[in-house]
Design a protein around this motif. Structure first.
Motif, short mmCIF file in Angstrom:
data_model
loop_
_atom_site.label_atom_id
_atom_site.label_comp_id
_atom_site.label_asym_id
_atom_site.label_seq_id
_atom_site.Cartn_x
_atom_site.Cartn_y
_atom_site.Cartn_z
N ASP A 207 3.00 1.53 -5.98
CA ASP A 207 2.87 2.02 -7.35
C ASP A 207 1.40 2.30 -7.68
N LEU A 208 0.51 1.41 -7.26
CA LEU A 208 -0.92 1.61 -7.47
C LEU A 208 -1.42 2.84 -6.74
N GLU A 209 -1.02 2.99 -5.48
CA GLU A 209 -1.43 4.17 -4.70
C GLU A 209 -0.95 5.45 -5.36
N ASP A 210 0.30 5.44 -5.83
CA ASP A 210 0.87 6.62 -6.47
C ASP A 210 0.11 6.97 -7.75
N LEU A 211 -0.21 5.93 -8.52
CA LEU A 211 -0.94 6.14 -9.77
C LEU A 211 -2.31 6.76 -9.50
#
Length: 475
Positions: A207-211
């Protein structure tokens, strides 16, 4: 067992004040949003060890420590002696002048922080510490984009409200920062709750990478509490922030660990909360407050020298690192280290958590936390968060002679955080009192459901109670 009607000790006031008159005066001259606990608020006049007395002479076992601030003990002789001796010499000078106690305390904190080449800046509160950390990070990275955790709380200033991921504590959407919220602060609720710890960490990291892949510009920092305080003592699995930090490092993004509530050994297992995520190394910036002063107004920031020194303008602190607060904090820190209060927190916290879990009460969904930082999440008969149960338990605990706190997004989590010198006998006594308070609240809930079936519907009663409770629920 604590006796709420036990007479005050000789150090208390000779003439009890009138609480009804005082609360009337309080409400007349303070903001409507300045919260106080209890249907009939109390004034605490003095304390000793793990106990406090109110203005009516009633004694309480203190399981909240002025919001996790009385770290060692009330009226700790070493602290009161250091403060009195310093106050007899000079109360104030400001950072424009040298201070031996400020430098010595900074040296000790820098070494304890685990941050290499560390420098320390003192403030007067956790809010101010986090505000200063955000100033450093955004200046260093030349960006106003900040990552924060959902369900988070970092203070009441305009800037820190802008990174608060808890709607109950966010009175305005205006902010000088662009804040982006990521998953991971709550393990047992939300879209990843059913995953294993390893899968949870992987999902939150993805989720962090995607954000980050969708954000334009350079993000300055991630600010996170290792255990969320106001959010109800929630946290992700150990290693979550280490996984995050590996991603952050690739992007040059700083990690700010908000240790205002988790620092100084309160979690028992570690001196700092970040150390549960240590595989990727220490944070770039660490903030602290509350417990180090043991009631004195103190906070601060620790950062790598290149980050701390990045500001291109002059700055001072009028009250940060004052002679009196640093003298008291030094005495407090020495006592904590000399008496291994971190180890006591680990041992007594495990005992207290075990006693609460063994009670196996229907409305207790979860007992969680580490050391002497324990959250008790309460639900109604349908399994929905119950702010009414938490408010009722808080009242019954006070009547029985026990002070506790509450929090959580829905106002349904009891917060247990006594001084770290708590004894096994006091832990057992407090557990007994809290369990009795929970039983009384459970009985009230059952009676209410029997007489008024609509109260079993959280959409009609409990949720509105949660909203009202959070509007006046102190940190």
């Amino acid at each position: 067992m604590s006796n709420p009607s036990e007479p005050s000790n000789p150090s208390g006031p000779s003439e009890p004040s009138n609480p009804s008159e005082l609360i009337h005066r309080h409400r007349a001259v303070t903001p409507s949003w300045l919260a106080v606990y209890y249907a009939e608020p109390i004034e605490l006049t003095h304390g000793e060890g793990r106990h406090v007395w109110d203005s009516q002479g009633r004694r309480y076992l203190d399981f909240f420590g002025g919001i996790l601030t009385t770290m060692t003990a009330h009226a700790l002789p070493e602290v009161t002696k250091a403060v009195a001796e310093q106050a007899s010499r000079i109360l104030h000078s400001s950072t424009l002048y040298l201070s031996s106690s400020m430098v010595e305390l900074a040296e000790q904190i820098a070494e304890l922080s685990g941050i290499p080449d560390a420098k320390v800046f003192f403030t007067t509160s956790g809010t101010e510490a986090n505000d200063a950390a955000l100033l450093l990070a955004t200046s260093y990275r030349r960006s106003n984009q900040v990552l924060a955790m959902r369900n988070s709380y970092h203070g009441r200033s305009f800037t820190t409200i802008g990174i608060t991921g808890n709607s109950s504590w966010s009175p305005t959407s205006l902010s000088p920062l662009q804040t982006l919220y990521v998953h991971g602060g709550v393990r047992t609720r939300g879209p990843f709750a059913e995953l294993s710890d390893a899968e949870f960490i992987a999902a939150c990291t993805a989720d962090l990478e995607d954000l980050l892949g969708q954000v334009g510009g350079n993000v300055a920092a991630l600010i996170a509490e290792p255990i969320q305080g106001v959010g109800g003592f929630t946290s992700g699995p150990d290693g979550l922030f280490a996984a995050f930090k590996r991603v952050l490092d690739r992007h040059g993004i700083l990690w700010i660990s908000d240790e205002v509530q988790t620092g100084w050994g309160r979690t028992g297992d570690h001196f700092w909360g970040w150390q549960a995520h240590a595989e990727a190394g220490p944070p770039d910036i660490l903030t602290f407050a509350k417990g180090i002063g043991n009631g004195l107004s103190m906070g601060g920031v620790v950062a790598r020298a290149e980050v701390m020194d990045c500001l291109g303008a002059n700055s001072i602190s009028t009250f940060g690192g004052s002679p009196v607060t640093t003298a008291g904090a030094l005495a407090n820190l020495r006592h904590l280290l000399d008496h291994d209060l971190q180890g006591n927190s680990r041992r007594i916290g495990a005992l207290l958590s075990g006693l609460l879990r063994a009670a196996d009460l229907p409305m207790v969904r979860e007992v969680r936390g580490r050391g002497l930082m324990i959250g008790v999440e309460l639900v109604d008969s349908s399994g929905e968060p119950s702010a009414a149960a938490a408010a009722s338990t808080l009242e019954h605990a006070r009547e029985l002679g026990l002070l506790i706190g509450k929090g959580g997004l829905a106002g349904n989590v009891l917060r247990i955080a006594p001084p770290l010198s708590l004894t096994a006998e006091e832990a057992a006594e407090g557990a007994e009192l809290l369990i009795e308070a929970l039983r009384r609240a459970q009985a009230e809930s059952t009676d209410r459901a029997t007489t008024d079936p609509s109260t079993t519907d959280p959409s009609t009663t409990d949720r509105s109670t949660a909203d009202r409770s959070q509007e006046r629920d102190p940190v």
